[in-house]
Scaffold this motif. Structure first.
Motif, PDB file in Angstrom:
ATOM      1  N   ALA A 123       0.826  -1.216   0.000  1.00 27.69           N
ATOM      2  CA  ALA A 123       0.000   0.000   0.000  1.00 27.69           C
ATOM      3  C   ALA A 123       0.860   1.265   0.000  1.00 27.69           C
ATOM      4  O   ALA A 123       0.601   2.206   0.753  1.00 27.69           O
ATOM      5  N   SER A 153       1.896  -3.920  -3.899  1.00 25.92           N
ATOM      6  CA  SER A 153       0.443  -3.976  -4.065  1.00 25.92           C
ATOM      7  C   SER A 153      -0.061  -2.641  -4.584  1.00 25.92           C
ATOM      8  O   SER A 153       0.436  -1.576  -4.196  1.00 25.92           O
ATOM      9  N   ARG A 155      -3.466  -0.246  -5.055  1.00 24.52           N
ATOM     10  CA  ARG A 155      -4.817  -0.030  -4.527  1.00 24.52           C
ATOM     11  C   ARG A 155      -5.757   0.450  -5.618  1.00 24.52           C
ATOM     12  O   ARG A 155      -5.408   1.327  -6.403  1.00 24.52           O
ATOM     13  N   ARG A 189      -5.205 -10.287  -8.532  1.00 26.63           N
ATOM     14  CA  ARG A 189      -6.098  -9.259  -7.996  1.00 26.63           C
ATOM     15  C   ARG A 189      -6.981  -9.901  -6.930  1.00 26.63           C
ATOM     16  O   ARG A 189      -7.388 -11.063  -7.065  1.00 26.63           O
ATOM     17  N   ASP A 192     -10.304  -6.339  -0.827  1.00 27.17           N
ATOM     18  CA  ASP A 192      -9.596  -5.664   0.249  1.00 27.17           C
ATOM     19  C   ASP A 192      -9.573  -6.549   1.497  1.00 27.17           C
ATOM     20  O   ASP A 192     -10.635  -6.976   1.975  1.00 27.17           O
ATOM     21  N   TRP A 201      -7.250  -4.845  -4.632  1.00 26.34           N
ATOM     22  CA  TRP A 201      -5.800  -4.734  -4.739  1.00 26.34           C
ATOM     23  C   TRP A 201      -5.267  -5.640  -5.843  1.00 26.34           C
ATOM     24  O   TRP A 201      -5.791  -6.729  -6.056  1.00 26.34           O
ATOM     25  N   TYR A 203      -1.700  -7.513  -6.686  1.00 31.77           N
ATOM     26  CA  TYR A 203      -0.397  -7.878  -6.130  1.00 31.77           C
ATOM     27  C   TYR A 203       0.530  -8.263  -7.274  1.00 31.77           C
ATOM     28  O   TYR A 203       0.190  -9.112  -8.099  1.00 31.77           O
TER      29      TYR A 203
END
Length: 222
Positions: A123, A153, A155, A189, A192, A201, A203
């Protein structure tokens, strides 16, 4: 303090606006979800043997503590003083090296010519504008050991009031990584982990492409 450090601190203040004032609540939120749940999509990318790990934007130290408990040598870079203080208190029993440093330049670690087997950004990337992301990716690559990895990651979703975030795509991030000599080893993906409506998210896992140096690419064994 030189101009480069001054600039880095100013960038960090802009990118992390609102985090110091909300540090206690944020730390409680971060610590409410386990490392293994937050990173379940990429757990297989973490080294299996003790390695050097850099946690950029370490926050409350949840991830740094979990990695240190697994035997890794962990540096936690966190520019928000309030979060660093909380991290030091919450995870006082773990061997974590806390540093006041931030992207895009990470001037403290760069000046020390540190190198890491894994760099983790949880994040963090969405706080950087386009120019900063370009500089930051080059910086991360310069801090990697041979065959080192970057896990980050992205957002997706509404930006909280008072925060500085940019809406990013996996495609853009992958393209930037490739232009800096990284290859994609994972993309996924997920929803949350904190259950916030409308937030998801992506990754991404990258590995330094040793083939660029004229060597054959080999699987990462960690």
């Amino acid at each position: 303090m030189n101009s480069e450090t001054d600039s880095a601190r100013l960038n960090a203040m802009v990118s992390t606006a609102g985090y110091g004032e909300a540090a206690e609540a944020l730390a409680e939120q971060y610590e409410s979800v386990a490392f293994s749940e937050v990173h379940r999509e990429v757990l297989h990318l973490f080294p299996s043997r003790p390695s050097s790990v850099l946690d950029v934007g370490a926050g409350s130290g949840r991830d740094a503590a979990a990695l240190a408990a697994r035997g890794h040598r962990v540096v936690a870079a966190e520019p928000t003083a309030e979060l660093r203080a909380l991290g030091l208190r919450l995870h006082a029993g773990q061997e974590i090296e806390w540093v006041d440093d931030a992207l895009p330049e990470l001037p403290e670690l760069t000046s020390q010519e540190r190198r890491f087997d894994l760099i983790l950004l949880t994040a963090v990337w969405m706080h950087l504008d386009e120019g900063q992301r370009t500089s930051a990716m080059a910086c991360l690559v310069s801090l990697l050991e041979s065959k080192g990895r970057v896990i980050l990651s992205l957002r997706h979703g509404p930006v909280p009031a008072g925060r500085r975030m940019f809406l990013l795509s996996a495609e853009e991030t992958i393209s930037l990584a490739r232009s800096n000599g990284l290859v994609v080893v994972h993309e996924a993906r997920r929803e949350d982990p904190h259950g916030r409506p409308g937030v998801a998210w992506t990754y991404l896992g990258f590995q330094l492409d040793v083939a660029i140096a004229g060597q054959p690419a080999v699987p990462y064994v960690g």
